[in-house]
Design a protein around this motif. Structure first.
Motif, PDB file in Angstrom:
ATOM      1  N   VAL A 127      47.838 -11.518  60.194  1.00  0.00           N
ATOM      2  CA  VAL A 127      49.035 -11.191  59.421  1.00  0.00           C
ATOM      3  C   VAL A 127      48.577 -10.529  58.125  1.00  0.00           C
ATOM      4  N   ILE A 128      49.111  -9.358  57.848  1.00  0.00           N
ATOM      5  CA  ILE A 128      48.756  -8.603  56.642  1.00  0.00           C
ATOM      6  C   ILE A 128      49.999  -8.460  55.768  1.00  0.00           C
ATOM      7  N   VAL A 184      42.937  -2.942  54.280  1.00  0.00           N
ATOM      8  CA  VAL A 184      42.676  -4.306  54.762  1.00  0.00           C
ATOM      9  C   VAL A 184      41.960  -4.273  56.106  1.00  0.00           C
ATOM     10  N   LYS A 185      42.388  -3.408  57.002  1.00  0.00           N
ATOM     11  CA  LYS A 185      41.811  -3.382  58.350  1.00  0.00           C
ATOM     12  C   LYS A 185      40.343  -2.969  58.345  1.00  0.00           C
ATOM     13  N   ARG A 186      39.965  -2.159  57.373  1.00  0.00           N
ATOM     14  CA  ARG A 186      38.554  -1.770  57.320  1.00  0.00           C
ATOM     15  C   ARG A 186      37.659  -2.979  57.091  1.00  0.00           C
ATOM     16  N   GLU A 187      38.194  -4.003  56.427  1.00  0.00           N
ATOM     17  CA  GLU A 187      37.416  -5.207  56.167  1.00  0.00           C
ATOM     18  C   GLU A 187      37.533  -6.233  57.292  1.00  0.00           C
ATOM     19  N   THR A 188      38.714  -6.335  57.899  1.00  0.00           N
ATOM     20  CA  THR A 188      38.898  -7.337  58.955  1.00  0.00           C
ATOM     21  C   THR A 188      38.389  -6.841  60.299  1.00  0.00           C
ATOM     22  N   GLY A 189      38.401  -5.543  60.532  1.00  0.00           N
ATOM     23  CA  GLY A 189      37.994  -5.003  61.824  1.00  0.00           C
ATOM     24  C   GLY A 189      39.109  -5.098  62.843  1.00  0.00           C
ATOM     25  N   GLU A 190      39.039  -4.296  63.856  1.00  0.00           N
ATOM     26  CA  GLU A 190      40.075  -4.303  64.885  1.00  0.00           C
ATOM     27  C   GLU A 190      39.690  -5.139  66.092  1.00  0.00           C
ATOM     28  N   MET A 191      38.435  -5.610  66.140  1.00  0.00           N
ATOM     29  CA  MET A 191      38.003  -6.467  67.239  1.00  0.00           C
ATOM     30  C   MET A 191      37.153  -7.592  66.664  1.00  0.00           C
ATOM     31  N   ILE A 192      37.415  -8.797  67.100  1.00  0.00           N
ATOM     32  CA  ILE A 192      36.612  -9.952  66.709  1.00  0.00           C
ATOM     33  C   ILE A 192      36.242 -10.708  67.970  1.00  0.00           C
TER      34      ILE A 192
END
Length: 483
Positions: A4-5, A125-133
């Protein structure tokens, strides 16, 4: 995995928060992706609501980086800088304007500006969280905040901008800042704030931002819904009261609006000065003997050249010798002088709350302070002394309450509704605003050598604090631009 962003585009500053939800019963923690200032070695959890676009309408930089690039030689000629565009979109007029004017008077479609900024903030934000974990796909949900006192059509416009930015309608939620701030308060102090079964409870929300104070009445009912019953805007700071008084103190010394000039020429040093001032506003207690503000060597040198005299001697000649003292790279502001920066603003808040809300809703027992200046212990004491019978609540990190509450609302889908009489109340507010067209006056805190007070040019209300004057040029002080 769900992320959630929450994105807050405030009238002065922007920030974010995010939370990873695994579904395995793990503790869910909030994080903020800071904004890196590439030209200085520091990080900040907030950045100015300032956007720099190319002539082709492409967003090149945001926040303080936008100001720095705009100040670079030749940049201002082929770029468009938009300051305070959230205010101009949602609060300056009764409806959302189709176009916005840049710093130099050129125009751009409002929806293109907002959609580009939403894309930038989420990508940040997504650049830090990444799109795959762990090789698991992530489902993103977004929450975008609106200023509580937004104009007609603001929610619809925000929805259209989010869709234009590429966010499907079922992946984002829009919430008002006051409702979001109340949500985080309910989490931090549930024993004091959460109503018992079948019991409703109303809250007076006071959002103490740098430019205005937003007053709203929220009703938290047993069905987990937050109802907005009343909202109103007031320029009780008299155009950035606390920070502008700090500027005017130096104006008396240098004989001109020096910090405005300094911001244009040396934005990095200017930011450092402002950040230190804001830090001291947050940590200074009412019994502190004096407050030390760090001054850059470059600033002191330029001030000396422009005034033609030593800065301490100049201060004595203006009658400020017993109020401020300069030693090395520090400006020491004595206690009573520093507290006086809050006196008029605090009194205006109290008067506005008493006349506009408590008189109409006398049964409200809970007052919640959020926003940047809600962190000031001096201002907190003023509010507590004025309302001894009310319960005053200040959440942790009061300046981040809205974005953190938005994050929680995105996770639990708390419903925000408007009361049936809300539009009638708003119609009356707009009618009052158009009829009066003025805001409360706040005398300045500093007196020159002649003993005369440097006063605001804002008109004085003949009867009571009035709603914000819906002017496109509401703040002339540069200190309102950078958070």
């Amino acid at each position: 995995m769900q992320v959630v962003i929450a994105i807050k585009l405030g009238t002065n500053y922007s920030t974010n928060a995010y939370m990873k939800i695994s579904g395995y019963g793990e503790d869910q923690k909030m994080f903020t992706v800071p904004f890196r200032q590439q030209t200085v070695s520091q990080l900040s959890i907030t950045t100015p609501t300032v956007a720099l676009f190319t002539d082709r309408g492409e967003l090149e930089a945001y926040g303080f980086e936008a100001e720095l690039k705009h100040a670079a030689p030749g940049k201002s000629e082929n770029h468009m800088l938009f300051r305070e565009f959230i205010w101009n979109l949602f609060s300056a007029n009764d409806t959302v304007p189709e176009n916005l004017e840049s710093h130099d008077g050129r125009s751009m479609k409002s929806i293109d500006i907002l959609s580009s900024v939403l894309t930038f903030m989420v990508d940040h934000v997504k650049r830090e969280t990444g799109e795959m974990i762990d090789q698991e796909p992530i489902h993103f949900k977004h929450v975008f905040t609106l200023p509580t006192c937004s104009c007609t059509g603001a929610r619809t416009f925000m929805t259209q901008a989010a869709e234009k930015a590429g966010f499907p309608l079922d992946t984002f939620t829009i919430v008002e800042e006051a409702a979001a701030a109340l949500r985080v308060c309910l989490q931090q102090s549930p024993e004091d704030l959460v109503p018992e079964e079948s019991q409703e409870r109303m809250f007076l929300m006071v959002e103490c931002e740098d430019d205005n104070v937003h007053i709203s009445i929220l009703n938290r009912n047993s069905e987990n819904a937050i109802e907005i019953k009343y909202e109103r805007n007031a320029e009780v700071w008299a155009s950035c009261q606390i920070q502008k008084d700090f500027v005017e103190m130096f104006t008396l010394i240098t004989g001109e609006s020096f910090l405005s000039y300094f911001f244009e020429k040396y934005p990095i040093e200017y930011l450092e000065l402002l950040e230190d001032l804001k830090k001291k506003i947050k940590i200074t207690s009412p019994d502190t003997s004096r407050v030390a503000i760090k001054m850059s060597a470059l600033l002191l040198e330029k001030m000396k050249k422009k005034s033609g005299k030593d800065i301490q001697k100049a201060a004595k000649q203006t009658g400020l010798a017993d109020k401020v003292e300069f030693k090395m790279d520090k400006c020491f502001i004595f206690s009573e002088t520093f507290k006086s920066l809050f006196t008029d603003a605090g009194k205006n808040i109290v008067d506005f709350v008493e006349n506009s809300t408590i008189a109409k809703y006398p049964d409200i027992n809970h007052v919640v302070l959020v926003g940047e200046f809600a962190q000031s212990r001096i201002l907190q004491d003023i509010i507590r002394s004025a309302f001894p019978s009310k319960r005053i609540h200040i959440p942790q990190d009061a300046n981040m309450a809205a974005v953190k509450g938005a994050l929680l609302m995105g996770q639990t889908d708390v419903k925000v509704v408007r009361s049936q009489d809300f539009q009638r109340e708003r119609t009356q507010i707009l009618s009052d605003t158009n009829a009066l067209g003025e805001v409360a006056q706040s005398p300045r805190a500093f007196r020159g050598a002649s003993g005369t007070t440097t006063e605001s040019k804002i008109k004085k209300s003949p009867t009571k604090p009035t709603p914000v004057n819906r002017s496109e040029k509401r703040n002339q002080s540069r200190l309102c631009v950078i958070q």
